[in-house]
Scaffold this active site. Sequence first.
Site, PDB file in Angstrom:
ATOM      1  N   PHE A   1      -5.595  15.898  72.599  1.00 44.81           N
ATOM      2  CA  PHE A   1      -4.752  16.444  73.664  1.00 44.81           C
ATOM      3  C   PHE A   1      -5.562  16.497  74.956  1.00 44.81           C
ATOM      4  O   PHE A   1      -6.636  17.090  75.010  1.00 44.81           O
ATOM      5  CB  PHE A   1      -4.221  17.828  73.308  1.00 44.81           C
ATOM      6  CG  PHE A   1      -3.126  18.253  74.237  1.00 44.81           C
ATOM      7  CD1 PHE A   1      -1.822  17.798  74.052  1.00 44.81           C
ATOM      8  CD2 PHE A   1      -3.390  19.069  75.328  1.00 44.81           C
ATOM      9  CE1 PHE A   1      -0.802  18.155  74.925  1.00 44.81           C
ATOM     10  CE2 PHE A   1      -2.374  19.438  76.207  1.00 44.81           C
ATOM     11  CZ  PHE A   1      -1.084  18.978  76.006  1.00 44.81           C
ATOM     12  N   VAL A   2      -5.044  15.847  75.992  1.00 43.66           N
ATOM     13  CA  VAL A   2      -5.792  15.762  77.249  1.00 43.66           C
ATOM     14  C   VAL A   2      -5.043  16.450  78.392  1.00 43.66           C
ATOM     15  O   VAL A   2      -3.820  16.537  78.383  1.00 43.66           O
ATOM     16  CB  VAL A   2      -6.102  14.303  77.625  1.00 43.66           C
ATOM     17  CG1 VAL A   2      -7.090  13.680  76.639  1.00 43.66           C
ATOM     18  CG2 VAL A   2      -4.834  13.449  77.694  1.00 43.66           C
TER      19      VAL A   2
ATOM     20  N   LYS B   1      -1.785   6.617  73.964  1.00 43.85           N
ATOM     21  CA  LYS B   1      -2.317   7.075  72.667  1.00 43.85           C
ATOM     22  C   LYS B   1      -1.605   6.296  71.572  1.00 43.85           C
ATOM     23  O   LYS B   1      -0.629   6.780  71.004  1.00 43.85           O
ATOM     24  CB  LYS B   1      -1.979   8.559  72.467  1.00 43.85           C
ATOM     25  CG  LYS B   1      -2.902   9.565  73.082  1.00 43.85           C
ATOM     26  CD  LYS B   1      -2.547  10.941  72.517  1.00 43.85           C
ATOM     27  CE  LYS B   1      -2.628  11.999  73.584  1.00 43.85           C
ATOM     28  NZ  LYS B   1      -2.126  13.308  73.119  1.00 43.85           N
TER      29      LYS B   1
ATOM     30  N   LYS C   1       6.576  16.012  85.863  1.00 43.18           N
ATOM     31  CA  LYS C   1       5.681  16.164  86.986  1.00 43.18           C
ATOM     32  C   LYS C   1       4.359  15.439  86.762  1.00 43.18           C
ATOM     33  O   LYS C   1       3.601  15.206  87.698  1.00 43.18           O
ATOM     34  CB  LYS C   1       5.374  17.666  87.173  1.00 43.18           C
ATOM     35  CG  LYS C   1       6.601  18.492  87.494  1.00 43.18           C
ATOM     36  CD  LYS C   1       6.248  20.008  87.440  1.00 43.18           C
ATOM     37  CE  LYS C   1       7.118  20.642  86.397  1.00 43.18           C
ATOM     38  NZ  LYS C   1       6.928  22.064  86.214  1.00 43.18           N
ATOM     39  N   GLY C   2       4.093  15.139  85.509  1.00 36.20           N
ATOM     40  CA  GLY C   2       2.772  14.637  85.123  1.00 36.20           C
ATOM     41  C   GLY C   2       2.303  13.400  85.873  1.00 36.20           C
ATOM     42  O   GLY C   2       1.120  13.245  86.146  1.00 36.20           O
TER      43      GLY C   2
ATOM     44  N   ASP D   1       2.802   8.533  74.552  1.00 31.46           N
ATOM     45  CA  ASP D   1       2.313   9.207  73.350  1.00 31.46           C
ATOM     46  C   ASP D   1       3.159   8.747  72.161  1.00 31.46           C
ATOM     47  O   ASP D   1       2.938   7.667  71.634  1.00 31.46           O
ATOM     48  CB  ASP D   1       2.401  10.722  73.615  1.00 31.46           C
ATOM     49  CG  ASP D   1       1.784  11.573  72.525  1.00 31.46           C
ATOM     50  OD1 ASP D   1       0.877  11.092  71.837  1.00 31.46           O
ATOM     51  OD2 ASP D   1       2.212  12.731  72.358  1.00 31.46           O
TER      52      ASP D   1
ATOM     53  N   GLU E   1       4.492   6.596  84.426  1.00 32.24           N
ATOM     54  CA  GLU E   1       4.351   7.756  83.546  1.00 32.24           C
ATOM     55  C   GLU E   1       2.877   8.144  83.425  1.00 32.24           C
ATOM     56  O   GLU E   1       1.991   7.303  83.597  1.00 32.24           O
ATOM     57  CB  GLU E   1       4.882   7.400  82.150  1.00 32.24           C
ATOM     58  CG  GLU E   1       6.060   8.203  81.655  1.00 32.24           C
ATOM     59  CD  GLU E   1       5.851   9.711  81.488  1.00 32.24           C
ATOM     60  OE1 GLU E   1       5.098  10.343  82.254  1.00 32.24           O
ATOM     61  OE2 GLU E   1       6.468  10.267  80.582  1.00 32.24           O
TER      62      GLU E   1
ATOM     63  N   ASP F   1      -0.755  18.394  82.024  1.00 35.21           N
ATOM     64  CA  ASP F   1      -0.861  19.851  81.910  1.00 35.21           C
ATOM     65  C   ASP F   1      -0.938  20.326  80.463  1.00 35.21           C
ATOM     66  O   ASP F   1      -0.571  19.599  79.537  1.00 35.21           O
ATOM     67  CB  ASP F   1       0.376  20.506  82.535  1.00 35.21           C
ATOM     68  CG  ASP F   1       1.618  20.314  81.674  1.00 35.21           C
ATOM     69  OD1 ASP F   1       1.948  19.147  81.363  1.00 35.21           O
ATOM     70  OD2 ASP F   1       2.236  21.325  81.284  1.00 35.21           O
TER      71      ASP F   1
HETATM   72  P1  IMP Z   1       6.086  11.091  74.295  1.00 33.96           P
HETATM   73  O1  IMP Z   1       7.564  11.248  74.415  1.00 33.96           O
HETATM   74  O2  IMP Z   1       5.571  11.654  72.997  1.00 33.96           O
HETATM   75  O3  IMP Z   1       5.569   9.691  74.518  1.00 33.96           O
HETATM   76  O4  IMP Z   1       5.449  12.097  75.303  1.00 33.96           O
HETATM   77  C1  IMP Z   1       5.241  11.868  76.604  1.00 33.96           C
HETATM   78  C2  IMP Z   1       5.063  13.158  77.323  1.00 33.96           C
HETATM   79  O5  IMP Z   1       4.417  14.150  76.505  1.00 33.96           O
HETATM   80  C3  IMP Z   1       4.157  12.938  78.498  1.00 33.96           C
HETATM   81  O6  IMP Z   1       4.890  12.593  79.633  1.00 33.96           O
HETATM   82  C4  IMP Z   1       3.456  14.261  78.617  1.00 33.96           C
HETATM   83  O7  IMP Z   1       4.212  15.124  79.440  1.00 33.96           O
HETATM   84  C5  IMP Z   1       3.422  14.820  77.218  1.00 33.96           C
HETATM   85  N1  IMP Z   1       2.103  14.579  76.575  1.00 33.96           N
HETATM   86  C6  IMP Z   1       1.846  13.756  75.538  1.00 33.96           C
HETATM   87  N2  IMP Z   1       0.542  13.781  75.212  1.00 33.96           N
HETATM   88  C7  IMP Z   1      -0.036  14.640  76.065  1.00 33.96           C
HETATM   89  C8  IMP Z   1      -1.403  15.085  76.264  1.00 33.96           C
HETATM   90  O8  IMP Z   1      -2.353  14.698  75.563  1.00 33.96           O
HETATM   91  N3  IMP Z   1      -1.590  15.961  77.271  1.00 33.96           N
HETATM   92  C9  IMP Z   1      -0.601  16.430  78.073  1.00 33.96           C
HETATM   93  N4  IMP Z   1       0.674  16.026  77.941  1.00 33.96           N
HETATM   94  C10 IMP Z   1       0.952  15.147  76.944  1.00 33.96           C
HETATM   95 MG    MG Z   2       4.049  17.373  80.333  1.00 32.40          MG
END
Ligand code: IMP
Ligand code: MG
Length: 180
Positions: free
Chosen positions: A154-155, A133, A45-46, A105, A101, A161
Amino acid sequence: MSGHGQEHLRILLRRGAIQRRIRELGGQITKDFKGQRVHLIGVLKGASIFLSDLIRQIHLEVSLDFMAVSSYGHDKQSSGQVRLTKDLDTSIEGLNVILVEDILDTGLTLSYIQRVLMQRRPRVLRIAALLDKPERRIKEVKADYIGFQIPNEFVVGYGLDYAERYRNLKDVCILSMPPK
Ligand code: IMP
Ligand code: MG
């Protein structure tokens, strides 16, 4: 700004700066795909808030779809195991797809989605992420349109969310928690 309970919020990116940057990204996409149609895919949903602003800054023929994934694991960290929980409504074969997206992260989520979508033979698959990040990267993912590189914090806000809360904040804020 104050959060719920003892959670504390500090503004990292102000709403005006976010809107200005999205206008630039939309302009770049409009230029890159001049005369063509693009198909945006939002990752629920982000990305929904970012997507709704971005799509209005793209001055082309645009269509829209959504998908949802869930990564097993804790609130603040993705475990690396990703599962598709909502698939696309329509085929993307031959389309100029831009995957939208909220944040890149570790890269685990996006690299999974990228793999799934490439199997469906889009004409091109580009990635747009509001936030990046880079310090946290585990899987190499090349994003074509990035709003902001941010530090390893963490944002929340602007769609992002913590345990489903704070998505409605207009600014992107750093969330700090009371020590347990
Ligand atoms: P990844 O698979 O680690 O790249 O994570 C991506 C997903 O993790 C994003 O779509 C977010 O839903 C969540 N996420 C990663 N970092 C944050 C953050 O700082 N705040 C909130 N959600 C995050
Ligand atoms: Mg999320």
